[in-house]
Design an enzyme around this catalytic site. Structure first.
Site, PDB file in Angstrom:
ATOM      1  N   PRO A   2      58.174   9.939  29.493  1.00  0.00           N
ATOM      2  CA  PRO A   2      58.709  11.291  29.271  1.00  0.00           C
ATOM      3  C   PRO A   2      57.660  12.186  28.615  1.00  0.00           C
ATOM      4  CG  PRO A   2      60.182   9.597  28.410  1.00  0.00           C
ATOM      5  CD  PRO A   2      58.885   8.930  28.740  1.00  0.00           C
ATOM      6  N   GLU A   3      57.520  13.392  29.139  1.00  0.00           N
ATOM      7  CA  GLU A   3      56.582  14.341  28.542  1.00  0.00           C
ATOM      8  C   GLU A   3      57.360  15.405  27.793  1.00  0.00           C
ATOM      9  OE1 GLU A   3      53.130  15.107  30.843  1.00  0.00           O
ATOM     10  OE2 GLU A   3      53.446  13.351  32.099  1.00  0.00           O
ATOM     11  N   LYS A  51      56.615  14.938  21.453  1.00  0.00           N
ATOM     12  CA  LYS A  51      57.463  13.930  22.093  1.00  0.00           C
ATOM     13  C   LYS A  51      58.396  13.245  21.092  1.00  0.00           C
ATOM     14  CE  LYS A  51      53.712  12.952  25.292  1.00  0.00           C
ATOM     15  NZ  LYS A  51      52.931  11.859  25.867  1.00  0.00           N
ATOM     16  N   ARG A 248      46.502   5.821  30.309  1.00  0.00           N
ATOM     17  CA  ARG A 248      45.162   5.890  30.878  1.00  0.00           C
ATOM     18  C   ARG A 248      45.117   6.549  32.247  1.00  0.00           C
ATOM     19  NH1 ARG A 248      43.114  -0.207  29.703  1.00  0.00           N
ATOM     20  NH2 ARG A 248      42.452   0.092  27.550  1.00  0.00           N
TER      21      ARG A 248
END
Ligand SMILES: [Zn+2]
Length: 259
Positions: A2-3, A51, A248
């Protein structure tokens, strides 16, 4: 993962379910707070900061949760069956609804006056009322030799970007993800674009950066490794960067984002 926009939407759902109502049940299924009980306390509100989610409760307490990789908050009817197993980490219920925190990466209970210890290190929140692009740029410039791809994910610079918005923003600005921060002239334009992309996705689930909400058309590079670039036809590249193991993944177009 989730961003910022998804966390922001989650906070709004928790506010409509819990704000101004007295808790009839709380169940912390984490060892550290297994005996905590917030029953009888009114929930004041839930805020998102980057977040992080901060649910403030009467009596000067704050429930701090973080969705991490695949956590979520679901609102269900009172008495609804709670899924078995260890997925539910926290339950907050009132007479009208039950909030189930599933697979939360973090569950903590702190004094509200200590919230700054949890989120005080964060840079300006892209979706917060205090969004400050100049401050975000100032923080980014403090480490000019860092790659822009890593710097954008560092929540101390600006809070709310994850791997999807990183990839999409850099594509739209034509920036190779490994370019050094100090080599980018228009950082202000870059962070402002990221902010607009997140804000544009606040009202609906999923991430759309192309303006086309059909799932197969919604993004420029994210989720499109090996497929032709929508602009130039080059196959989209996929790689890894940075040191945070879960964050990553990077996708880019070698044609539109040259070295
Ligand atoms: Zn391209």
């Amino acid at each position: 993962m989730p961003e910022g926009d998804a966390v922001h939407r989650t906070a709004a759902r928790l506010r409509s379910a819990l704000d101004g109502r007295v808790l009839t049940r709380s169940d912390f299924r984490v060892p550290r707070h297994a005996t905590a009980d917030l029953t009888g306390r009114e929930v004041l509100t839930t805020l998102s900061r980057g977040k992080h989610l901060l649910t403030r409760v009467e009596g000067g307490l704050t429930v701090h949760t973080h969705l991490r990789m695949d956590g979520s908050w679901r609102i269900v009817a009172p008495g609804a069956r709670v899924p078995p197993g260890d997925q539910v980490r926290l339950i907050l219920a009132n007479r009208d609804c039950t909030a189930l925190g599933r697979k939360l990466g973090m569950v903590d209970l702190v004094r509200t006056e200590d919230e700054a210890r949890l989120v005080g290190h964060l840079g300006p929140d892209l979706l917060g009322p205090d969004w400050d692009p100049d401050e975000a740029v100032r923080r980014l410039r403090e480490a000019p030799d860092r790659t822009i791809g890593e710097a954008l994910l560092d929540q101390r610079n600006l809070a709310g970007i994850g791997t999807i918005y990183r990839a999409e923003t850099l594509f739209l600005r034509g920036i190779w993800p490994w370019r050094k921060v100090g080599e980018i002239e228009d950082l202000s334009g870059l962070v402002s674009l990221a902010q607009r992309l997140l804000a544009a996705n606040l009202e609906h689930a999923g991430t759309v950066t192309t303006g086309d909400r059909r799932p197969s058309n919604a993004t420029w590079v994210y989720g499109r490794a090996g497929r032709p670039c929508r602009r130039c036809g080059t196959r989209i590249s996929r790689g890894e960067m940075g040191s945070q193991p879960q964050e990553r993944l990077i996708l880019w177009c070698a044609g539109c984002q040259p070295r």
